[in-house]
Design an enzyme around this catalytic site. Structure first.
Site, PDB file in Angstrom:
ATOM      1  CD  GLU A 164      -5.891  -2.088 -11.285  1.00 10.37           C
ATOM      2  OE1 GLU A 164      -5.215  -1.364 -10.514  1.00 10.37           O
ATOM      3  OE2 GLU A 164      -7.041  -1.804 -11.650  1.00 10.37           O
ATOM      4  CD  GLU A 192      -6.331  -1.755  -6.472  1.00 15.69           C
ATOM      5  OE1 GLU A 192      -6.571  -2.900  -6.051  1.00 15.69           O
ATOM      6  OE2 GLU A 192      -5.756  -1.522  -7.554  1.00 15.69           O
ATOM      7  N   GLY A 240      -2.269  -1.630  -8.893  1.00 15.05           N
ATOM      8  CA  GLY A 240      -1.899  -1.225 -10.251  1.00 15.05           C
ATOM      9  C   GLY A 240      -0.850  -2.140 -10.881  1.00 15.05           C
TER      10      GLY A 240
HETATM   11  N1  CO8 Z   1       3.108   3.049  -3.312  1.00 17.51           N
HETATM   12  C1  CO8 Z   1       4.104   3.771  -2.767  1.00 17.51           C
HETATM   13  N2  CO8 Z   1       5.112   3.228  -2.072  1.00 17.51           N
HETATM   14  C2  CO8 Z   1       5.124   1.891  -1.929  1.00 17.51           C
HETATM   15  C3  CO8 Z   1       4.116   1.076  -2.468  1.00 17.51           C
HETATM   16  C4  CO8 Z   1       3.072   1.711  -3.198  1.00 17.51           C
HETATM   17  N3  CO8 Z   1       2.079   1.032  -3.781  1.00 17.51           N
HETATM   18  N4  CO8 Z   1       4.373  -0.206  -2.143  1.00 17.51           N
HETATM   19  C5  CO8 Z   1       5.522  -0.193  -1.426  1.00 17.51           C
HETATM   20  N5  CO8 Z   1       5.968   1.073  -1.294  1.00 17.51           N
HETATM   21  C6  CO8 Z   1       7.186   1.520  -0.616  1.00 17.51           C
HETATM   22  C7  CO8 Z   1       7.013   1.529   0.901  1.00 17.51           C
HETATM   23  O1  CO8 Z   1       6.334   2.696   1.318  1.00 17.51           O
HETATM   24  C8  CO8 Z   1       8.453   1.463   1.353  1.00 17.51           C
HETATM   25  O2  CO8 Z   1       9.019   2.743   1.190  1.00 17.51           O
HETATM   26  P1  CO8 Z   1       9.963   3.359   2.388  1.00 17.51           P
HETATM   27  O3  CO8 Z   1      11.093   2.394   2.523  1.00 17.51           O
HETATM   28  O4  CO8 Z   1      10.371   4.692   1.844  1.00 17.51           O
HETATM   29  O5  CO8 Z   1       9.096   3.397   3.600  1.00 17.51           O
HETATM   30  C9  CO8 Z   1       9.098   0.568   0.304  1.00 17.51           C
HETATM   31  O6  CO8 Z   1       8.247   0.607  -0.838  1.00 17.51           O
HETATM   32  C10 CO8 Z   1       9.238  -0.867   0.745  1.00 17.51           C
HETATM   33  O7  CO8 Z   1       7.962  -1.344   1.135  1.00 17.51           O
HETATM   34  P2  CO8 Z   1       7.670  -1.987   2.577  1.00 17.51           P
HETATM   35  O8  CO8 Z   1       8.626  -1.484   3.578  1.00 17.51           O
HETATM   36  O9  CO8 Z   1       6.201  -1.798   2.849  1.00 17.51           O
HETATM   37  O10 CO8 Z   1       7.994  -3.532   2.264  1.00 17.51           O
HETATM   38  P3  CO8 Z   1       7.403  -4.793   3.025  1.00 17.51           P
HETATM   39  O11 CO8 Z   1       8.232  -5.954   2.605  1.00 17.51           O
HETATM   40  O12 CO8 Z   1       7.251  -4.527   4.477  1.00 17.51           O
HETATM   41  O13 CO8 Z   1       5.905  -4.958   2.424  1.00 17.51           O
HETATM   42  C11 CO8 Z   1       4.254  -4.981   0.670  1.00 17.51           C
HETATM   43  C12 CO8 Z   1       5.722  -5.262   1.058  1.00 17.51           C
HETATM   44  C13 CO8 Z   1       3.334  -5.980   1.386  1.00 17.51           C
HETATM   45  C14 CO8 Z   1       4.125  -5.148  -0.837  1.00 17.51           C
HETATM   46  C15 CO8 Z   1       3.885  -3.535   1.111  1.00 17.51           C
HETATM   47  O14 CO8 Z   1       4.872  -2.645   0.611  1.00 17.51           O
HETATM   48  C16 CO8 Z   1       2.555  -3.065   0.625  1.00 17.51           C
HETATM   49  O15 CO8 Z   1       1.515  -3.461   1.161  1.00 17.51           O
HETATM   50  N6  CO8 Z   1       2.548  -2.153  -0.383  1.00 17.51           N
HETATM   51  C17 CO8 Z   1       1.351  -1.539  -0.882  1.00 17.51           C
HETATM   52  C18 CO8 Z   1       0.549  -2.497  -1.726  1.00 17.51           C
HETATM   53  C19 CO8 Z   1      -0.712  -1.854  -2.188  1.00 17.51           C
HETATM   54  O16 CO8 Z   1      -1.606  -1.515  -1.425  1.00 17.51           O
HETATM   55  N7  CO8 Z   1      -0.851  -1.663  -3.526  1.00 17.51           N
HETATM   56  C20 CO8 Z   1      -2.003  -1.066  -4.112  1.00 17.51           C
HETATM   57  C21 CO8 Z   1      -1.788   0.396  -4.250  1.00 17.51           C
HETATM   58  S1  CO8 Z   1      -3.254   1.251  -4.794  1.00 17.51           S
HETATM   59  C22 CO8 Z   1      -3.297   0.975  -6.436  1.00 17.51           C
HETATM   60  O17 CO8 Z   1      -2.460   0.328  -7.000  1.00 17.51           O
HETATM   61  C23 CO8 Z   1      -4.421   1.602  -7.134  1.00 17.51           C
HETATM   62  C24 CO8 Z   1      -4.381   1.295  -8.622  1.00 17.51           C
HETATM   63  C25 CO8 Z   1      -5.479   2.029  -9.311  1.00 17.51           C
HETATM   64  C26 CO8 Z   1      -5.183   3.500  -9.266  1.00 17.51           C
HETATM   65  C27 CO8 Z   1      -5.977   4.239 -10.212  1.00 17.51           C
HETATM   66  C28 CO8 Z   1      -5.581   5.726 -10.185  1.00 17.51           C
HETATM   67  C29 CO8 Z   1      -4.930   6.183  -8.946  1.00 17.51           C
END
Ligand code: CO8
Length: 260
Positions: A115, A135, A112
């Site tokens: 996006e 995704e 997102g």
């Molecule tokens: N959602 C919720 N929490 C998140 C997200 C996310 N997308 N990304 C990161 N966070 C949180 C982590 O859970 C973590 O929280 P906590 O400290 O409480 O555990 C905090 O942010 C820090 O993240 P990391 O510890 O994971 O940090 P890293 O440096 O290890 O990794 C990354 C960084 C690689 C960016 C990793 O955080 C990651 O892979 N994040 C998710 C990326 C992802 O998959 N994004 C796509 C999400 S789905 C989406 O966007 C769908 C859009 C369309 C939706 C349509 C309607 C729903």
């Protein structure tokens, strides 16, 4: 207006909107989407504002996606509603805003987040930015316009590969693909965007809003873009901005356009 997840700063004719959930890498939850909608709506109405820059707080992320914790337990109907509501309130809303919105991508722009950057009118990234639509690794597809805007911006084959692999690209690739227009250091990112905004702000806000409408129409299958362009072109005539712009040219002076 008071916001919890974003902040808005006004600098003359420029507005800076910053998504501010750094502990969650600025992930978009429903309340952030609603706040962004309200902020953009207010900025569109504010006659002083000519250009908006959208960025994420701190240096790690622009936006790391939709907030996964919010929709992980949703059913089919709720998932569809979440995507539809987000698209209406934020993604399509920004794309069709009458004022230019520049995405300043300061780190991860994933799911997102990418996006959202793609819904902006164009993008500038810092060297540390990483972009992708992961995704399918979560068992969903891009639901905030990614399946439509990514192929528009970089071509169908490249978009297919990015979406199917869910991989991230760096800024060199993003430039090569035309996904971002410029790359800067992280320190220079916002000032570079400000310098583009200043150039835009010198031009007619009315003409810019008509140009946004006409350009967007070319990417809307249900609409004949050339017809929209002709109509928008005609609507420029008779406006104060048109009078000022053409008169200034003929009088060999710089045009001065009043607020939108
Ligand atoms: N959602 C919720 N929490 C998140 C997200 C996310 N997308 N990304 C990161 N966070 C949180 C982590 O859970 C973590 O929280 P906590 O400290 O409480 O555990 C905090 O942010 C820090 O993240 P990391 O510890 O994971 O940090 P890293 O440096 O290890 O990794 C990354 C960084 C690689 C960016 C990793 O955080 C990651 O892979 N994040 C998710 C990326 C992802 O998959 N994004 C796509 C999400 S789905 C989406 O966007 C769908 C859009 C369309 C939706 C349509 C309607 C729903």
């Amino acid at each position: 207006m008071e916001y919890n997840n974003i902040y808005v700063e006004l600098e003359d004719s420029l507005a800076m909107v910053t998504i501010n959930r750094p502990k969650k890498l600025n992930a978009l939850n429903t309340s952030t989407i609603k706040e962004l909608h309200l902020a953009f709506k207010a900025l569109e109405k504010n006659k002083k504002v000519r250009v908006i820059i959208l960025t994420g707080s701190e240096e790690k992320a622009f936006v790391a996606g939709a907030d996964i914790s919010e929709f992980a337990h949703f059913n089919t109907k709720q998932g569809g509603q979440l995507a539809a509501q987000g698209q209406e309130l934020l993604f399509s809303f920004i794309e069709n805003l009458s004022k230019p919105v520049i995405a300043a991508i300061n780190g991860y722009a994933l799911g997102g987040g990418l996006e959202l950057a793609m819904a902006c009118h164009f993008r500038v990234a810092s060297h540390n930015a990483r972009m992708g639509l992961p995704e399918v690794s979560l068992g969903v597809i891009p639901g905030y316009g990614g399946t439509q805007r990514l192929p528009q911006l970089i071509g169908k084959g490249r978009a297919m590969e990015m979406i199917m692999t869910g991989g991230m690209i760096d800024v060199e690739r993003a430039i090569e693909f035309g996904l971002v227009n410029h790359v800067t250091s992280i320190e220079e990112l916002l000032d570079f965007c400000r310098s583009i905004a200043k150039k835009i702000a010198k031009n007619s806000p009315m003409a810019i809003s008509q140009a946004i409408k006409a350009i967007n129409a070319g990417f809307n299958n249900g609409v004949q873009g050339y017809d929209v362009e002709v109509k928008a072109f005609g609507e420029c005539f008779g406006t104060d901005d048109f009078k000022e712009g053409t008169t200034a040219f003929l009088e060999k002076r710089k045009a001065s356009f009043p607020g939108s």
